[in-house]
Design an enzyme around this catalytic site. Structure first.
Site, PDB file in Angstrom:
ATOM      1  N   SER A 259       0.458   7.964   6.995  1.00  0.00           N
ATOM      2  CA  SER A 259       0.072   6.651   6.484  1.00  0.00           C
ATOM      3  C   SER A 259       0.004   6.670   4.970  1.00  0.00           C
ATOM      4  CB  SER A 259      -1.295   6.244   7.034  1.00  0.00           C
ATOM      5  OG  SER A 259      -2.326   6.996   6.400  1.00  0.00           O
ATOM      6  N   ASP A 260       0.183   5.505   4.348  1.00  0.00           N
ATOM      7  CA  ASP A 260      -0.212   5.381   2.956  1.00  0.00           C
ATOM      8  C   ASP A 260      -1.735   5.436   2.930  1.00  0.00           C
ATOM      9  OD1 ASP A 260      -0.150   5.049   0.225  1.00  0.00           O
ATOM     10  OD2 ASP A 260       1.197   3.339   0.278  1.00  0.00           O
ATOM     11  N   TRP A 261      -2.283   5.777   1.779  1.00  0.00           N
ATOM     12  CA  TRP A 261      -3.706   6.087   1.686  1.00  0.00           C
ATOM     13  C   TRP A 261      -4.549   4.867   2.036  1.00  0.00           C
ATOM     14  CZ3 TRP A 261      -1.007   9.935   1.776  1.00  0.00           C
ATOM     15  CH2 TRP A 261      -1.430  11.226   1.475  1.00  0.00           C
ATOM     16  N   HIS A 262      -5.295   4.983   3.118  1.00  0.00           N
ATOM     17  CA  HIS A 262      -6.110   3.907   3.682  1.00  0.00           C
ATOM     18  C   HIS A 262      -5.245   2.737   4.158  1.00  0.00           C
ATOM     19  CE1 HIS A 262      -9.956   5.728   2.665  1.00  0.00           C
ATOM     20  NE2 HIS A 262      -9.534   5.914   1.429  1.00  0.00           N
ATOM     21  N   GLY A 263      -4.028   3.030   4.547  1.00  0.00           N
ATOM     22  CA  GLY A 263      -3.133   1.975   5.004  1.00  0.00           C
ATOM     23  C   GLY A 263      -3.316   1.599   6.455  1.00  0.00           C
TER      24      GLY A 263
END
Length: 787
Positions: A259-263
């Protein structure tokens, strides 16, 4: 000691030994930049960090294992820090080489150079102990306003995908994993974690996914990173169609999705969709996944599958560690200078103002703060703390030598009262200069992650500064540093324009090399420069509203729009000048027809007709005769960069697979080769076509549309295969002859309703649904088999 089962790839056996809590922990990362180690099973962690054009290594967050980034609102508040404030965001940072950013580097059109970038980044990662570099980013530069456009390569998917594949290969062949991002349609920073990118199916397939597909199939990145946005209503990080159906089932990708960070908004949904690793560590999301497993809403088999992919990444990373590696700072700086020199674009050169002729030059006036403090990179997660930075004014003075006087004037200030005095000083100072070099840039702070640019203008006051200076001295060369395209209302006031985009830490030396002709410029732009902001294809639908961003231009992105709509750009896609000249001749193709599965070879001769050695970027496009589906005027199909001495001629041959000429047919839900006349065009840009040759793509089964129960009769009558099948159907069903069946079909020709409704209305004849269904299958299968 590392687990032997892990190193042998015995993931099923190893996963069987793990508790559910350990599985959840493995899939949830550790703090900001690591996977979770499981000491009980001797499973180590690995380190990852950001960096598309340089390695950003946070000492406190990696070496000191500092937790960070777990509060989402805090994370969003810091991503738009200015490049020179990087340590405020990430703490103490290791110095690394800041190579040219994506918009700059891609202007080299040099895939060998792209591979060298990957190799250099791998050396720096190996020294720092980084196993996975979170890049390259290849989102399409749909609008030049996009905040992260500076990271990305092009408005065209072929360049984006092939350039990314070369960088990925350079990284992974040297033991460092890549993370191809941001998958998919993260084309704006406006409300980027919630905005719904609404993209029609054909544009999605042909434009926004095509670059990812090319990179995946050519280079097989160890990881693919899901993007923040929603895509057609579904969060990308939780989109099963995107991550499983397309990426894995259609394209055959077997690596890990991160995932993208906190995505990730819904952790259980993301696991079901095929998003394996959730970053950074979040106790909340781990608890959500554990609860879902315990209640049975997430099958443990899906969790085990995700664990296997994470373990495979760890295995690859540990097997490829080269901890004795070290990179040569000076050598990498020299490489960055060469890369920037290959990428700088000479946009205009009236009267051959450049290169500087030292035998005729006694005084050079340099104007602009950026001549001393260059703008070298964008802001956000990709920002690098450079090992050193070349000052353009210092490098210009070095190459000018003692015989040429070089004076420097700021010319402008953010304080209005100071600007007037500085401008007056510059006007007086340039009066008797043989050449005036003006350094300008876009406004710093709207050049990076978290915010799109608000305008295509350069920084306030700089347009007027150029116009004012030109009234005193016409010999003006403007050097523009920008994240993407800018408008140039002053373009007629400058004899030369040089676009450097964000060229990295060695930009100062590289621009001096180009100005003095030590390097003959060979870069060409990979995006279209519009004359005004209103000409952007997405202008009327950008940036969306009420959380929805409609991609209203469909497949007509970038030059596809400008060329098809006949909108004159400021500078067209593929444009770039040289200090020498080139002639194209003798185009030929190795075949007159091209069928599915075949490859076309296009050959032509390129000659250096000037007095200096140089490189020319040759571009091959295809244009279409009478396309069945709407297509752009032309589309890029191949390119190469050729080095030629003065007077030298070379034969260039480029190959184009038939697959690259396919169009996505939404009725068939597949890419198909149309039967059509095709003009193969060779040019120096999308608006500078020098040669052309005609061929035909042969695919009879795609001449006609798919037949459905409500297809109008005219489309059946114009299709001989369908007409014959319908004739036979009527003969069987009504016990009539072929001539009578033909008369029935002809009588239906002007009907505007579906064929079977027409039979019912005009002849009071209805047919069993199962017979109709069988006929439609028979017709469409016959068309697919046609040769």
């Amino acid at each position: 000691m590392t687990n032997e089962k892990l190193m042998k790839g015995e993931f099923s056996a190893l996963i069987a030994e793990m508790t559910t809590n350990e599985k959840v922990a493995l899939l949830g990362g550790h703090h900001m930049w690591k996977t979770k180690a499981i000491p009980r099973l001797d499973i180590p962690n690995i380190v990852m960090t950001d960096g598309t054009y340089g390695v950003r290594y946070s000492i406190p967050q990696i070496d000191e294992d500092e937790a960070g980034g777990q509060d989402f609102s805090a994370f969003l508040s810091i991503v738009n820090q200015r490049a020179d404030d990087i340590q405020i965001t990430w703490g103490k940072i290791k110095l690394a080489t800041c190579f040219p950013n994506g918009t700059s580097m891609a202007c080299s059109w040099d895939l060998g150079l792209a591979r060298e970038l990957g190799e250099a980044l791998a050396r720096e990662c190996q020294e720092f102990g980084v196993h996975l570099l979170l890049g390259p980013g290849i989102n399409i530069r749909r609008t030049p306003l996009g905040g992260r456009s500076y990271e990305y390569y092009s408005e065209d998917p072929l360049i984006s995908g092939d350039f990314a594949a070369a960088v990925i290969s350079g990284l992974q062949d040297n033991g460092v994993g890549a993370s191809l991002k941001h998958f998919a349609c993260n084309n704006s920073e406006m409300e980027r974690t919630t905005m719904d990118s609404v993209v029609e199916e054909r544009a999605l397939r042909e434009i926004y996914l095509k670059g990812f597909e090319r990179a995946v199939k050519k280079a097989n990145p160890w990881t693919v990173m899901s993007s923040y946005n929603r895509l057609n209503g579904v969060q990308a990080a939780e989109n099963k169609w995107l991550l499983n159906d397309v990426l894995r089932d259609e394209w055959g990708y077997e690596g890990m999705v991160i995932s993208d960070w906190h995505g990730i908004k819904d952790r259980p949904a993301s696991v079901i969709a095929g998003n394996d690793l959730d970053m950074p560590e979040s106790e909340t999301r781990k608890a959500e996944l554990l609860e879902a497993i315990e209640t049975g809403s997430v099958d443990i088999g899906l969790v085990d599958r995700a664990c296997a992919r994470v373990l495979q990444l760890i295995r690859l990373s540990k097997l490829n560690e080269r901890r004795v590696a070290a990179f040569d700072r000076d050598r990498h700086h020299a490489l960055a200078r060469r890369m920037a020199g290959e990428s700088i674009v000479l946009m205009k050169n009236e009267g051959s103002l450049l290169p500087i002729d030292l035998s005729k030059t006694r005084r050079i006036a340099v104007v602009g703060e950026a001549a001393g403090k260059p703008v070298i990179q964008g802001s956000g997660c990709a920002t690098t703390l450079p090992t050193s930075v070349d000052s353009p004014i210092d490098e210009i003075r070095k190459l000018a030598g003692e015989g040429v006087q070089v004076d420097w004037y700021n010319g402008i200030s953010e304080v209005d009262s100071e600007s007037q005095a500085l401008q007056a000083e510059a006007i007086l100072g340039i009066k008797d200069a043989d050449l005036v070099v003006v350094f300008v840039s876009t406004e710093v702070g709207y050049d990076g992650e978290g915010s799109d640019r608000r305008t295509l203008d350069i920084a306030p006051g700089q347009d007027e500064l150029i116009r004012t200076l030109s009234r005193t001295n016409r010999n003006i060369a403007v050097v523009v540093a920008s994240p993407d395209a800018v408008v140039m209302p002053w373009v007629n006031h400058a004899k030369s324009v040089v676009e450097v985009f964000f060229s990295g830490q060695a930009m100062g030396g590289a621009i001096a090399d180009v100005l003095f002709g030590k390097v003959n410029p060979s870069g060409k732009i990979t995006t279209t420069f519009p004359k005004r902001i209103e000409d952007i294809p997405a202008y009327l639908s950008y940036p969306g509203e009420n959380g929805r961003h409609l991609y209203s231009e469909g497949i007509l992105v970038g030059y596809r729009w400008y060329d098809t709509a006949n909108v004159e750009p400021l500078f067209p896609f593929g444009h770039g000048l040289s200090y020498t000249s080139f002639a194209y001749s003798d185009i030929r193709t190795d075949r007159d027809t091209l069928a599915d599965g075949e490859t076309l070879t296009v050959s032509f001769t390129i000659e250096n007709t000037g007095k200096l050695a140089g490189k020319e970027i040759c571009q091959v496009y295809t244009a279409y005769g009478t396309p069945r589906l709407k297509r752009p005027v032309r589309e890029l199909r191949a390119f190469t960069k050729v080095w030629l001495e003065p007077g030298e001629r070379k034969l260039v041959s480029l190959t184009i697979p038939a697959d690259d000429l396919k169009v996505y047919d939404t009725a068939r839900k597949a890419f198909v080769l149309d039967d059509d006349a095709v003009d193969v065009q060779v040019g120096a840009s999308s608006r500078d076509i020098r040669l052309s040759a005609g061929i035909r793509t042969v695919a009879p089964h795609t001449r006609y549309r798919k037949i459905d129960w409500d297809t109008q009769p005219i489309f059946i009558l114009s299709n001989p295969i369908a007409r014959a099948k319908f004739n036979a159907f009527l003969c069987r069903q009504l016990a009539i002859g072929e001539a009578e069946a033909d008369r029935m079909l002809d009588h239906c020709a002007n009907s505007f309703i579906g064929v079977f409704t027409t039979f019912d209305r005009r002849f009071r004849k209805a047919f069993p649904k199962e017979d109709i269904a069988a006929l439609l299958v028979e017709v469409n299968e016959a068309m697919e088999r046609a040769v």
